[in-house]
Design a protein around this motif. Structure first.
Motif, PDB file in Angstrom:
ATOM      1  N   GLY A  59       0.817  -1.211   0.000  1.00 28.01           N
ATOM      2  CA  GLY A  59       0.000   0.000   0.000  1.00 28.01           C
ATOM      3  C   GLY A  59       0.851   1.262   0.000  1.00 28.01           C
ATOM      4  O   GLY A  59       2.057   1.230  -0.251  1.00 28.01           O
ATOM      5  N   TYR A  60       0.213   2.359   0.311  1.00 24.32           N
ATOM      6  CA  TYR A  60       0.855   3.679   0.287  1.00 24.32           C
ATOM      7  C   TYR A  60       1.642   3.880   1.573  1.00 24.32           C
ATOM      8  O   TYR A  60       1.111   3.675   2.663  1.00 24.32           O
ATOM      9  N   HIS A  61       2.889   4.316   1.473  1.00 21.54           N
ATOM     10  CA  HIS A  61       3.737   4.422   2.669  1.00 21.54           C
ATOM     11  C   HIS A  61       3.177   5.388   3.711  1.00 21.54           C
ATOM     12  O   HIS A  61       3.387   5.193   4.899  1.00 21.54           O
ATOM     13  N   CYS A  62       2.453   6.402   3.286  1.00 23.54           N
ATOM     14  CA  CYS A  62       1.860   7.355   4.236  1.00 23.54           C
ATOM     15  C   CYS A  62       0.689   6.735   5.007  1.00 23.54           C
ATOM     16  O   CYS A  62       0.407   7.145   6.131  1.00 23.54           O
ATOM     17  N   GLU A  63       0.014   5.799   4.374  1.00 23.07           N
ATOM     18  CA  GLU A  63      -1.131   5.110   4.979  1.00 23.07           C
ATOM     19  C   GLU A  63      -1.257   3.741   4.311  1.00 23.07           C
ATOM     20  O   GLU A  63      -1.979   3.595   3.319  1.00 23.07           O
ATOM     21  N   PRO A  64      -0.545   2.722   4.836  1.00 21.51           N
ATOM     22  CA  PRO A  64      -0.503   1.405   4.194  1.00 21.51           C
ATOM     23  C   PRO A  64      -1.868   0.731   3.980  1.00 21.51           C
ATOM     24  O   PRO A  64      -1.976  -0.153   3.140  1.00 21.51           O
ATOM     25  N   LYS A  65      -2.901   1.161   4.689  1.00 22.18           N
ATOM     26  CA  LYS A  65      -4.242   0.595   4.466  1.00 22.18           C
ATOM     27  C   LYS A  65      -4.801   1.026   3.107  1.00 22.18           C
ATOM     28  O   LYS A  65      -5.714   0.395   2.584  1.00 22.18           O
ATOM     29  N   VAL A 133      -0.768   9.184 -19.874  1.00 19.65           N
ATOM     30  CA  VAL A 133      -1.348   8.065 -19.135  1.00 19.65           C
ATOM     31  C   VAL A 133      -0.698   6.742 -19.551  1.00 19.65           C
ATOM     32  O   VAL A 133      -0.480   5.858 -18.723  1.00 19.65           O
ATOM     33  N   GLN A 134      -0.353   6.619 -20.820  1.00 17.07           N
ATOM     34  CA  GLN A 134       0.236   5.384 -21.342  1.00 17.07           C
ATOM     35  C   GLN A 134       1.713   5.219 -20.987  1.00 17.07           C
ATOM     36  O   GLN A 134       2.259   4.133 -21.136  1.00 17.07           O
ATOM     37  N   LYS A 135       2.353   6.260 -20.517  1.00 17.47           N
ATOM     38  CA  LYS A 135       3.811   6.268 -20.333  1.00 17.47           C
ATOM     39  C   LYS A 135       4.330   5.384 -19.211  1.00 17.47           C
ATOM     40  O   LYS A 135       5.524   5.098 -19.174  1.00 17.47           O
ATOM     41  N   MET A 136       3.489   4.980 -18.268  1.00 21.65           N
ATOM     42  CA  MET A 136       4.001   4.244 -17.110  1.00 21.65           C
ATOM     43  C   MET A 136       3.068   3.082 -16.759  1.00 21.65           C
ATOM     44  O   MET A 136       1.901   3.290 -16.456  1.00 21.65           O
ATOM     45  N   SER A 137       3.636   1.878 -16.787  1.00 25.66           N
ATOM     46  CA  SER A 137       2.868   0.685 -16.401  1.00 25.66           C
ATOM     47  C   SER A 137       2.812   0.595 -14.878  1.00 25.66           C
ATOM     48  O   SER A 137       3.513   1.318 -14.169  1.00 25.66           O
ATOM     49  N   VAL A 138       1.997  -0.322 -14.385  1.00 27.17           N
ATOM     50  CA  VAL A 138       1.914  -0.551 -12.940  1.00 27.17           C
ATOM     51  C   VAL A 138       3.296  -0.902 -12.390  1.00 27.17           C
ATOM     52  O   VAL A 138       3.729  -0.338 -11.383  1.00 27.17           O
ATOM     53  N   GLN A 139       3.986  -1.830 -13.045  1.00 33.24           N
ATOM     54  CA  GLN A 139       5.309  -2.246 -12.544  1.00 33.24           C
ATOM     55  C   GLN A 139       6.305  -1.093 -12.574  1.00 33.24           C
ATOM     56  O   GLN A 139       7.090  -0.917 -11.647  1.00 33.24           O
ATOM     57  N   GLU A 140       6.282  -0.297 -13.641  1.00 31.71           N
ATOM     58  CA  GLU A 140       7.183   0.862 -13.726  1.00 31.71           C
ATOM     59  C   GLU A 140       6.859   1.867 -12.617  1.00 31.71           C
ATOM     60  O   GLU A 140       7.770   2.447 -12.023  1.00 31.71           O
ATOM     61  N   TRP A 141       5.557   2.051 -12.326  1.00 26.52           N
ATOM     62  CA  TRP A 141       5.179   2.973 -11.258  1.00 26.52           C
ATOM     63  C   TRP A 141       5.649   2.456  -9.898  1.00 26.52           C
ATOM     64  O   TRP A 141       6.164   3.211  -9.080  1.00 26.52           O
ATOM     65  N   ILE A 142       5.497   1.183  -9.648  1.00 24.39           N
ATOM     66  CA  ILE A 142       5.943   0.617  -8.365  1.00 24.39           C
ATOM     67  C   ILE A 142       7.452   0.817  -8.192  1.00 24.39           C
ATOM     68  O   ILE A 142       7.909   1.261  -7.126  1.00 24.39           O
ATOM     69  N   ILE A 143       8.223   0.543  -9.226  1.00 19.92           N
ATOM     70  CA  ILE A 143       9.682   0.730  -9.149  1.00 19.92           C
ATOM     71  C   ILE A 143      10.017   2.193  -8.920  1.00 19.92           C
ATOM     72  O   ILE A 143      10.837   2.549  -8.061  1.00 19.92           O
ATOM     73  N   CYS A 144       9.376   3.077  -9.669  1.00 22.42           N
ATOM     74  CA  CYS A 144       9.600   4.520  -9.516  1.00 22.42           C
ATOM     75  C   CYS A 144       9.218   4.991  -8.122  1.00 22.42           C
ATOM     76  O   CYS A 144       9.969   5.718  -7.467  1.00 22.42           O
ATOM     77  N   TYR A 145       8.055   4.561  -7.665  1.00 27.25           N
ATOM     78  CA  TYR A 145       7.560   4.938  -6.336  1.00 27.25           C
ATOM     79  C   TYR A 145       8.526   4.482  -5.246  1.00 27.25           C
ATOM     80  O   TYR A 145       8.895   5.257  -4.357  1.00 27.25           O
ATOM     81  N   SER A 147      11.691   3.790  -5.425  1.00 27.16           N
ATOM     82  CA  SER A 147      12.973   4.486  -5.452  1.00 27.16           C
ATOM     83  C   SER A 147      12.848   5.958  -5.043  1.00 27.16           C
ATOM     84  O   SER A 147      13.774   6.526  -4.477  1.00 27.16           O
ATOM     85  N   ALA A 148      11.691   6.555  -5.294  1.00 23.37           N
ATOM     86  CA  ALA A 148      11.524   7.979  -4.997  1.00 23.37           C
ATOM     87  C   ALA A 148      10.969   8.270  -3.610  1.00 23.37           C
ATOM     88  O   ALA A 148      11.335   9.275  -3.001  1.00 23.37           O
ATOM     89  N   PHE A 149      10.075   7.413  -3.103  1.00 18.65           N
ATOM     90  CA  PHE A 149       9.350   7.759  -1.885  1.00 18.65           C
ATOM     91  C   PHE A 149       9.535   6.813  -0.719  1.00 18.65           C
ATOM     92  O   PHE A 149       9.453   7.209   0.433  1.00 18.65           O
TER      93      PHE A 149
END
Length: 151
Positions: A59-65, A133-145, A147-149
């Motif tokens: 989930g989201y690091h700020c609120e894993p629920k 919208v097409q530029k980032m897949s779910v997996q690419e977003w997870i990796i980006c997220y 590494s960034a957050f």
């Protein structure tokens, strides 16, 4: 300005008449172009596009629920907003968007860290939004997220 609507249908009913056509077209553009795996749901008082817990259990690091947020669209007091966390987290994606924007709109780009504001409904660059919208897949977003957050 967060809505208290608990469903997408209720949220759409709250949108002012003068924005309904543009907002509906923006939503349809996202739904037609968003990569498989993202889910549309109410999130943070707006229509959100998230990575569900079934794909990303942390989930989201700020609120894993909460599921991992990716994008959102909102009808704010004076504009329609598109929130895109990928632009915030990925400088290359941001640079691409900023470079492409003038090719699709005569309006000056009005944006914050992840928020793109559209004050004139007839100036929303739907083709550019579709490409974004097409530029980032779910997996690419997870990796980006991660590494960034995620610490």
């Amino acid at each position: 300005m967060q809505s208290t609507a608990t469903s997408i249908k209720a949220y759409l009913e709250e949108i002012p008449e003068e924005r309904k056509i543009a907002f509906t077209k923006l939503r349809e553009t996202i739904l037609e172009n968003i990569p498989k795996g993202f889910v549309e749901q109410m999130s943070y008082g707006m229509i959100g596009y998230v990575v569900p817990h079934s794909i990303y259990p942390d989930g989201y690091h700020c609120e894993p629920k909460l599921p991992l947020p990716f994008m959102g669209i909102a009808s704010q007091k004076n504009f329609i907003a598109l929130y895109h966390m990928g632009i915030y987290a990925n400088p290359e994606l941001l640079n691409w968007f900023v470079t492409e924007y003038p090719k699709h709109s005569t309006q000056k780009l009005d944006m914050g860290k992840s928020c793109i504001r559209f004050k004139k409904m007839n100036q929303i660059p739907f083709e550019l939004i579709a490409a974004l919208v097409q530029k980032m897949s779910v997996q690419e977003w997870i990796i980006c997220y991660e590494s960034a957050f995620k610490k």
